[in-house]
Design a protein around this motif. Structure first.
Motif, mmCIF file in Angstrom:
data_model
loop_
_atom_site.group_PDB
_atom_site.id
_atom_site.type_symbol
_atom_site.label_atom_id
_atom_site.label_comp_id
_atom_site.label_asym_id
_atom_site.label_seq_id
_atom_site.Cartn_x
_atom_site.Cartn_y
_atom_site.Cartn_z
ATOM 1 N N GLN A 220 0.822 -1.210 0.000
ATOM 2 C CA GLN A 220 0.000 0.000 0.000
ATOM 3 C C GLN A 220 0.855 1.259 0.000
ATOM 4 O OE1 GLN A 220 -2.581 -0.517 3.397
ATOM 5 N NE2 GLN A 220 -4.147 -1.594 2.199
ATOM 6 N N ASN A 221 2.033 1.170 0.579
ATOM 7 C CA ASN A 221 2.936 2.322 0.628
ATOM 8 C C ASN A 221 4.010 2.261 -0.457
ATOM 9 O OD1 ASN A 221 2.465 4.068 3.299
ATOM 10 N ND2 ASN A 221 1.952 1.944 3.744
ATOM 11 N N HIS A 222 3.797 1.380 -1.448
ATOM 12 C CA HIS A 222 4.683 1.272 -2.609
ATOM 13 C C HIS A 222 6.133 1.002 -2.199
ATOM 14 C CE1 HIS A 222 1.227 2.805 -4.804
ATOM 15 N NE2 HIS A 222 1.182 3.838 -3.989
ATOM 16 N N ILE A 223 6.287 0.138 -1.217
ATOM 17 C CA ILE A 223 7.607 -0.238 -0.726
ATOM 18 C C ILE A 223 7.942 -1.641 -1.231
ATOM 19 C CG2 ILE A 223 9.000 -0.741 1.322
ATOM 20 C CD1 ILE A 223 7.219 1.313 2.813
ATOM 21 N N SER A 224 9.034 -1.774 -1.943
ATOM 22 C CA SER A 224 9.419 -3.074 -2.479
ATOM 23 C C SER A 224 10.799 -3.529 -1.999
ATOM 24 C CB SER A 224 9.393 -3.050 -4.012
ATOM 25 O OG SER A 224 10.256 -2.046 -4.509
ATOM 26 N N HIS A 225 11.472 -2.692 -1.211
ATOM 27 C CA HIS A 225 12.800 -3.046 -0.692
ATOM 28 C C HIS A 225 12.938 -2.454 0.702
ATOM 29 C CE1 HIS A 225 17.460 -3.170 -1.501
ATOM 30 N NE2 HIS A 225 17.106 -3.819 -0.391
ATOM 31 N N VAL A 226 13.208 -3.322 1.693
ATOM 32 C CA VAL A 226 13.335 -2.859 3.075
ATOM 33 C C VAL A 226 14.655 -3.320 3.678
ATOM 34 C CG1 VAL A 226 10.845 -2.862 3.469
ATOM 35 C CG2 VAL A 226 12.184 -4.908 4.045
ATOM 36 N N TYR A 227 15.106 -2.573 4.681
ATOM 37 C CA TYR A 227 16.135 -3.089 5.573
ATOM 38 C C TYR A 227 15.416 -4.018 6.546
ATOM 39 C CZ TYR A 227 19.720 0.384 4.240
ATOM 40 O OH TYR A 227 20.644 1.132 3.567
ATOM 41 N N LEU A 228 15.866 -5.256 6.639
ATOM 42 C CA LEU A 228 15.245 -6.220 7.540
ATOM 43 C C LEU A 228 16.104 -6.360 8.791
ATOM 44 C CD1 LEU A 228 13.065 -8.402 8.096
ATOM 45 C CD2 LEU A 228 14.631 -10.046 7.023
ATOM 46 N N ILE A 229 15.523 -5.979 9.940
ATOM 47 C CA ILE A 229 16.247 -6.052 11.206
ATOM 48 C C ILE A 229 15.653 -7.141 12.089
ATOM 49 C CG2 ILE A 229 16.834 -4.841 13.339
ATOM 50 C CD1 ILE A 229 16.876 -2.248 11.799
ATOM 51 N N THR A 230 16.517 -8.027 12.541
ATOM 52 C CA THR A 230 16.156 -9.005 13.557
ATOM 53 C C THR A 230 17.457 -9.459 14.209
ATOM 54 O OG1 THR A 230 14.870 -11.002 14.042
ATOM 55 C CG2 THR A 230 16.229 -11.040 12.060
ATOM 56 N N SER A 231 17.369 -10.306 15.232
ATOM 57 C CA SER A 231 18.568 -10.778 15.916
ATOM 58 C C SER A 231 19.421 -11.629 14.970
ATOM 59 C CB SER A 231 18.179 -11.609 17.133
ATOM 60 O OG SER A 231 17.260 -10.912 17.956
ATOM 61 N N PHE B 82 14.685 -7.547 0.427
ATOM 62 C CA PHE B 82 15.200 -6.932 1.656
ATOM 63 C C PHE B 82 16.713 -7.031 1.719
ATOM 64 C CE2 PHE B 82 13.768 -11.266 2.668
ATOM 65 C CZ PHE B 82 14.928 -11.845 3.150
ATOM 66 N N THR B 83 17.277 -6.113 2.488
ATOM 67 C CA THR B 83 18.696 -6.126 2.819
ATOM 68 C C THR B 83 18.804 -6.448 4.299
ATOM 69 O OG1 THR B 83 19.316 -4.521 1.105
ATOM 70 C CG2 THR B 83 20.790 -4.725 3.011
ATOM 71 N N ARG B 84 19.540 -7.468 4.639
ATOM 72 C CA ARG B 84 19.598 -7.939 6.014
ATOM 73 C C ARG B 84 20.457 -7.026 6.891
ATOM 74 N NH1 ARG B 84 21.414 -14.039 5.944
ATOM 75 N NH2 ARG B 84 23.262 -13.039 5.072
ATOM 76 N N VAL B 85 19.948 -6.749 8.104
ATOM 77 C CA VAL B 85 20.692 -5.980 9.099
ATOM 78 C C VAL B 85 20.566 -6.728 10.425
ATOM 79 C CG1 VAL B 85 21.040 -3.744 10.200
ATOM 80 C CG2 VAL B 85 20.095 -3.836 7.882
ATOM 81 N N PRO B 86 21.467 -7.666 10.717
ATOM 82 C CA PRO B 86 21.354 -8.456 11.939
ATOM 83 C C PRO B 86 21.761 -7.664 13.180
ATOM 84 C CG PRO B 86 23.298 -9.108 10.696
ATOM 85 C CD PRO B 86 22.564 -8.117 9.846
ATOM 86 N N ALA B 87 20.952 -7.747 14.216
ATOM 87 C CA ALA B 87 21.274 -7.131 15.497
ATOM 88 C C ALA B 87 22.095 -8.127 16.313
ATOM 89 C CB ALA B 87 19.995 -6.753 16.241
ATOM 90 N N PRO B 88 23.281 -7.758 16.764
ATOM 91 C CA PRO B 88 24.140 -8.703 17.484
ATOM 92 C C PRO B 88 23.484 -9.216 18.770
ATOM 93 C CG PRO B 88 25.368 -6.745 16.825
ATOM 94 C CD PRO B 88 23.915 -6.439 16.590
ATOM 95 N N SER B 89 23.682 -10.509 19.031
ATOM 96 C CA SER B 89 23.166 -11.114 20.257
ATOM 97 C C SER B 89 24.157 -12.164 20.726
ATOM 98 C CB SER B 89 21.801 -11.759 20.009
ATOM 99 O OG SER B 89 21.937 -12.957 19.275
ATOM 100 N N ASP B 90 23.925 -12.703 21.922
ATOM 101 C CA ASP B 90 24.792 -13.761 22.445
ATOM 102 C C ASP B 90 24.093 -15.113 22.425
ATOM 103 O OD1 ASP B 90 22.892 -13.318 24.368
ATOM 104 O OD2 ASP B 90 24.305 -12.934 26.017
#
Length: 201
Positions: A112-123, A145-153
């Motif tokens: 609906q917002n005409h978005i076809s490419h996102v930064y994907l953030i998760t652990s 999507f382009t992956r953006v991993p959030a560092p975790s242990d």
């Protein structure tokens, strides 16, 4: 013998159709990224509270991008609100109940917002499963999507868990159902959590 021929023909056609879909999804995923090389928004998958801090800092580095949050705790919202982010940039969607539905529920608002490419953030430990699911679900709908991993242990998730949700993702492609109601872990946890948060990952 003659009666088996139509069955074999249908089986071959069905398998060919499935194979075509399996091959076409990653191809479409890559083509969309080539056509839209720059992410147009940030999408965070809720679950671990440290993702909110990471997302807020990432959002400050990309001030022109709106931020979509798929499932978060009330504490998570407070973390995001404490950062210096324009509240009009942040959009919450609490319909997801797990990682598969993180993706299925976000298709409509992104489209609906005409978005076809996102930064994907998760652990980082959650990223392999999210990538596998997202490639199938988002890729089938022309979203990349382009992956953006959030560092975790935390330790990486098991191959079995990834395979389970890949199967659920293909089931969604065929039937429109995610199979979330058949997840025993989810069923046992969701009822007590409903009194605290609408939905969670």
């Amino acid at each position: 013998m003659l009666s088996r021929k139509p069955f074999r023909f249908l089986l071959i056609v069905g398998l060919a159709a499935i194979l075509t879909v399996i091959i076409s999804i990653p191809v479409r995923f890559v083509l969309v990224k080539l056509q839209n090389p720059e992410p147009e928004a940030i999408l965070m998958l809720g679950g671990d509270l440290f993702r909110e801090d990471f997302t807020a800092e990432f959002g400050q580095q990309h001030p022109n991008l709106e931020i979509w949050i798929s499932g978060t705790y009330p504490e998570g919202r407070r973390i995001l609100e404490e950062h210096d982010l324009d509240p009009d940039r942040v959009h919450y969607d609490d319909r997801a109940t797990d990682t598969v539905t993180n993706f299925t529920t976000m298709i409509e608002p992104l489209k609906q917002n005409h978005i076809s490419h996102v930064y994907l953030i998760t652990s980082d430990h959650h990223m392999p499963r999210s990538t596998a699911i997202g490639m199938i679900i988002f890729g089938s709908r022309g979203i990349t999507f382009t992956r953006v991993p959030a560092p975790s242990d935390q330790s990486p998730e098991t191959t079995l868990r990834i395979a389970r949700d890949v199967g659920r993702s293909f089931m969604w492609l065929v039937t429109g159902r995610t199979g979330a109601s058949f997840n025993p872990r989810l069923s046992s946890q969701i009822k007590p959590l409903l009194s605290v948060i609408p939905q969670h990952n």
